[in-house]
Structures are given as structure tokens and as C-alpha cells.
Design a protein around this motif. Structure first.
Motif, PDB file in Angstrom:
ATOM      1  N   HIS A   1       5.812  20.581 -29.516  1.00  0.00           N
ATOM      2  CA  HIS A   1       6.994  21.248 -28.955  1.00  0.00           C
ATOM      3  C   HIS A   1       7.165  20.892 -27.479  1.00  0.00           C
ATOM      4  CE1 HIS A   1       7.518  23.668 -32.552  1.00  0.00           C
ATOM      5  NE2 HIS A   1       6.228  23.897 -32.533  1.00  0.00           N
ATOM      6  N   ALA A   2       8.313  21.250 -26.941  1.00  0.00           N
ATOM      7  CA  ALA A   2       8.672  20.932 -25.556  1.00  0.00           C
ATOM      8  C   ALA A   2       7.638  21.422 -24.553  1.00  0.00           C
ATOM      9  CB  ALA A   2      10.023  21.557 -25.228  1.00  0.00           C
ATOM     10  N   ALA A   3       7.470  20.643 -23.506  1.00  0.00           N
ATOM     11  CA  ALA A   3       6.637  21.044 -22.367  1.00  0.00           C
ATOM     12  C   ALA A   3       7.551  21.746 -21.358  1.00  0.00           C
ATOM     13  CB  ALA A   3       5.967  19.828 -21.739  1.00  0.00           C
ATOM     14  N   TRP A   4       7.230  22.984 -21.021  1.00  0.00           N
ATOM     15  CA  TRP A   4       8.067  23.801 -20.139  1.00  0.00           C
ATOM     16  C   TRP A   4       7.729  23.643 -18.660  1.00  0.00           C
ATOM     17  CZ3 TRP A   4      12.506  25.488 -21.316  1.00  0.00           C
ATOM     18  CH2 TRP A   4      12.790  26.151 -22.491  1.00  0.00           C
ATOM     19  N   ASP A   5       6.454  23.470 -18.352  1.00  0.00           N
ATOM     20  CA  ASP A   5       6.032  23.497 -16.960  1.00  0.00           C
ATOM     21  C   ASP A   5       4.797  22.617 -16.804  1.00  0.00           C
ATOM     22  OD1 ASP A   5       6.099  24.300 -14.275  1.00  0.00           O
ATOM     23  OD2 ASP A   5       4.978  26.128 -14.628  1.00  0.00           O
ATOM     24  N   GLY A   6       4.468  22.263 -15.563  1.00  0.00           N
ATOM     25  CA  GLY A   6       3.286  21.465 -15.295  1.00  0.00           C
ATOM     26  C   GLY A   6       2.815  21.651 -13.871  1.00  0.00           C
ATOM     27  N   TRP A   7       1.612  21.178 -13.606  1.00  0.00           N
ATOM     28  CA  TRP A   7       1.051  21.353 -12.268  1.00  0.00           C
ATOM     29  C   TRP A   7      -0.071  20.354 -12.042  1.00  0.00           C
ATOM     30  CZ3 TRP A   7       3.620  24.435  -9.113  1.00  0.00           C
ATOM     31  CH2 TRP A   7       3.062  24.736  -7.876  1.00  0.00           C
ATOM     32  N   TRP A   8      -0.164  19.809 -10.834  1.00  0.00           N
ATOM     33  CA  TRP A   8      -1.297  18.989 -10.406  1.00  0.00           C
ATOM     34  C   TRP A   8      -2.381  19.893  -9.844  1.00  0.00           C
ATOM     35  CZ3 TRP A   8      -2.811  14.101 -10.850  1.00  0.00           C
ATOM     36  CH2 TRP A   8      -1.874  13.102 -11.072  1.00  0.00           C
ATOM     37  N   TYR A   9      -3.611  19.572 -10.108  1.00  0.00           N
ATOM     38  CA  TYR A   9      -4.746  20.240  -9.486  1.00  0.00           C
ATOM     39  C   TYR A   9      -4.722  19.910  -7.997  1.00  0.00           C
ATOM     40  CZ  TYR A   9      -9.664  21.558  -8.786  1.00  0.00           C
ATOM     41  OH  TYR A   9     -10.826  22.133  -8.351  1.00  0.00           O
ATOM     42  N   SER A  10      -5.092  20.850  -7.133  1.00  0.00           N
ATOM     43  CA  SER A  10      -4.968  20.682  -5.682  1.00  0.00           C
ATOM     44  C   SER A  10      -5.762  19.495  -5.129  1.00  0.00           C
ATOM     45  CB  SER A  10      -5.383  21.962  -4.956  1.00  0.00           C
ATOM     46  OG  SER A  10      -6.728  22.275  -5.222  1.00  0.00           O
TER      47      SER A  10
ATOM     48  N   SER B   1      -0.236  21.466 -18.320  1.00  0.00           N
ATOM     49  CA  SER B   1       1.133  21.701 -18.771  1.00  0.00           C
ATOM     50  C   SER B   1       1.186  22.915 -19.693  1.00  0.00           C
ATOM     51  CB  SER B   1       1.703  20.475 -19.478  1.00  0.00           C
ATOM     52  OG  SER B   1       1.070  20.284 -20.723  1.00  0.00           O
ATOM     53  N   ALA B   2       2.342  23.557 -19.681  1.00  0.00           N
ATOM     54  CA  ALA B   2       2.618  24.725 -20.516  1.00  0.00           C
ATOM     55  C   ALA B   2       3.659  24.325 -21.553  1.00  0.00           C
ATOM     56  CB  ALA B   2       3.151  25.860 -19.648  1.00  0.00           C
ATOM     57  N   SER B   3       3.587  24.934 -22.745  1.00  0.00           N
ATOM     58  CA  SER B   3       4.444  24.456 -23.823  1.00  0.00           C
ATOM     59  C   SER B   3       5.017  25.575 -24.685  1.00  0.00           C
ATOM     60  CB  SER B   3       3.644  23.510 -24.713  1.00  0.00           C
ATOM     61  OG  SER B   3       4.389  23.104 -25.836  1.00  0.00           O
TER      62      SER B   3
ATOM     63  N   SER C   1       4.969  29.093 -17.825  1.00  0.00           N
ATOM     64  CA  SER C   1       4.574  28.504 -16.546  1.00  0.00           C
ATOM     65  C   SER C   1       3.059  28.378 -16.465  1.00  0.00           C
ATOM     66  CB  SER C   1       5.099  29.331 -15.371  1.00  0.00           C
ATOM     67  OG  SER C   1       4.493  30.592 -15.348  1.00  0.00           O
ATOM     68  N   ILE C   2       2.642  27.453 -15.615  1.00  0.00           N
ATOM     69  CA  ILE C   2       1.215  27.199 -15.425  1.00  0.00           C
ATOM     70  C   ILE C   2       0.999  26.745 -13.990  1.00  0.00           C
ATOM     71  CG2 ILE C   2       1.339  24.775 -16.162  1.00  0.00           C
ATOM     72  CD1 ILE C   2      -1.407  25.349 -17.618  1.00  0.00           C
ATOM     73  N   GLU C   3      -0.145  27.107 -13.432  1.00  0.00           N
ATOM     74  CA  GLU C   3      -0.440  26.704 -12.061  1.00  0.00           C
ATOM     75  C   GLU C   3      -1.941  26.752 -11.817  1.00  0.00           C
ATOM     76  OE1 GLU C   3       0.460  28.258  -7.529  1.00  0.00           O
ATOM     77  OE2 GLU C   3       1.817  28.812  -9.144  1.00  0.00           O
TER      78      GLU C   3
ATOM     79  N   VAL D   1      -6.956  28.379 -13.943  1.00  0.00           N
ATOM     80  CA  VAL D   1      -5.587  28.010 -14.343  1.00  0.00           C
ATOM     81  C   VAL D   1      -4.877  29.309 -14.686  1.00  0.00           C
ATOM     82  CG1 VAL D   1      -4.182  26.790 -16.030  1.00  0.00           C
ATOM     83  CG2 VAL D   1      -6.327  25.797 -15.294  1.00  0.00           C
ATOM     84  N   LEU D   2      -3.700  29.512 -14.103  1.00  0.00           N
ATOM     85  CA  LEU D   2      -2.911  30.704 -14.387  1.00  0.00           C
ATOM     86  C   LEU D   2      -1.740  30.335 -15.282  1.00  0.00           C
ATOM     87  CD1 LEU D   2      -2.689  32.202 -10.787  1.00  0.00           C
ATOM     88  CD2 LEU D   2      -4.296  32.832 -12.605  1.00  0.00           C
ATOM     89  N   THR D   3      -1.492  31.144 -16.309  1.00  0.00           N
ATOM     90  CA  THR D   3      -0.353  30.919 -17.199  1.00  0.00           C
ATOM     91  C   THR D   3       0.442  32.214 -17.318  1.00  0.00           C
ATOM     92  OG1 THR D   3      -1.636  31.516 -19.170  1.00  0.00           O
ATOM     93  CG2 THR D   3      -1.575  29.175 -18.579  1.00  0.00           C
ATOM     94  N   SER D   4       1.710  32.059 -17.651  1.00  0.00           N
ATOM     95  CA  SER D   4       2.527  33.208 -18.014  1.00  0.00           C
ATOM     96  C   SER D   4       3.323  32.828 -19.255  1.00  0.00           C
ATOM     97  CB  SER D   4       3.461  33.616 -16.874  1.00  0.00           C
ATOM     98  OG  SER D   4       4.387  32.605 -16.602  1.00  0.00           O
ATOM     99  N   SER D   5       3.656  33.853 -20.061  1.00  0.00           N
ATOM    100  CA  SER D   5       4.213  33.588 -21.371  1.00  0.00           C
ATOM    101  C   SER D   5       5.385  34.516 -21.684  1.00  0.00           C
ATOM    102  CB  SER D   5       3.110  33.777 -22.416  1.00  0.00           C
ATOM    103  OG  SER D   5       3.626  33.784 -23.722  1.00  0.00           O
ATOM    104  N   ALA D   6       6.164  34.084 -22.654  1.00  0.00           N
ATOM    105  CA  ALA D   6       7.242  34.934 -23.166  1.00  0.00           C
ATOM    106  C   ALA D   6       6.683  36.179 -23.856  1.00  0.00           C
ATOM    107  CB  ALA D   6       8.108  34.134 -24.138  1.00  0.00           C
TER     108      ALA D   6
END
Length: 134
Positions: free
Chosen positions: A70-79, A86-88, A116-118, A126-131
Motif C-alpha cells: 500500500h501507499a507510503a504516507w510519510d518518511g524520515w531520515w535518521y539524524s 517510512s509509514a504506510s 506519520s513517522i519520525e 522511532v515515533l509513529t502516529s496512526s489513524a
């Protein structure tokens, strides 16, 4: 940098707003872009399920991270670089080691799409948030 339904990302010069670079190749809408800590390698994610790593000096995509249905919604590089998350819409998030080009973690536990992911700055979390509201 902006992503769009036209499958392109565009880099804009501020404060005037001129387009200075355009990237193409995704097969569906782009939901976002995040820059490598050095600023040289953006990563984009898309409705085509792929996460792409770009390199300004090479003028294009240097790595495609797949393995999603399924679609990738968000992404983030490690610092510190080296890892992309990525979040999906498939209710999971993935973390890739860019150097070995492999998925090193698939994190599941959300009941709905991960929006989202960060990576918090200088952290191994790794922090995520969801529907699903978690």
C-alpha cells in the motif's frame, strides 16, 4: 521541496519562488519529502508504494526502497544518516539501512494506517502516529 498528485517533486528557491529542480519517476502521487541531514539526499515517498532516495550530485534517484503493498504516507531520515523510515497505509512502518539497501525492521501494531513517522533528534527511537488514534 513539494510533492504533488502529478507524480513530481519540485524544489523552489526562496524568497522569489522559482522552480530550480524537478524530479520525476514515481508512478503515483507524492505525499512528501525529507532531507538527509547533510542536505544532499532527499527521500520521497508515494502512492506507488515506493520510497526513493535521490542524490543531487548524481542528478537522480540512486535507490528505490520497496516491499510495500500500500501507499507510503510519510518518511524520515535518521539524524546521523544511513537509515530511512517510512509509514504506510498497510498499518506498518519500515526502517531501511540505506548502505546495505535492506529493510532492517518492519514495525506492526497499529490497527489502521500509519500516518506519520519520525526519528527524534539524536535518538534511537522511532515515533509513529496512526489513524487508530495512537
Amino acid at each position: 521541496v513539494t510533492g504533488s498528485d502529478d507524480h513530481l517533486w519540485k524544489m523552489w528557491a526562496l524568497p522569489v519562488g522559482n522552480i530550480i529542480m524537478t524530479g520525476e519517476g514515481h508512478a503515483d502521487w507524492l505525499s512528501g519529502c525529507c532531507f538527509h541531514p547533510s542536505g544532499a539526499q532527499p527521500v520521497t515517498w508515494s502512492g506507488d508504494t515506493a520510497v526513493w532516495v535521490w542524490d543531487w550530485s548524481k542528478g537522480g534517484c540512486i535507490l528505490t526502497l520497496g516491499g510495500r503493498v500500500h501507499a507510503a504516507w510519510d518518511g524520515w531520515w535518521y539524524s546521523r544518516g544511513g537509515f530511512v523510515a517510512s509509514a504506510s497505509m498497510d498499518n506498518t512502518s519500515k526502517t531501511w539501512d540505506v548502505n546495505s539497501e535492506t529493510c532492517i525492521y518492519t514495525m506492526s501494531g497499529h490497527k489502521d494506517p500509519v500516518n506519520s513517522i519520525e526519528f527524534p533528534l539524536f535518538s534511537n527511537a522511532v515515533l509513529t502516529s496512526s489513524a487508530d488514534k495512537t
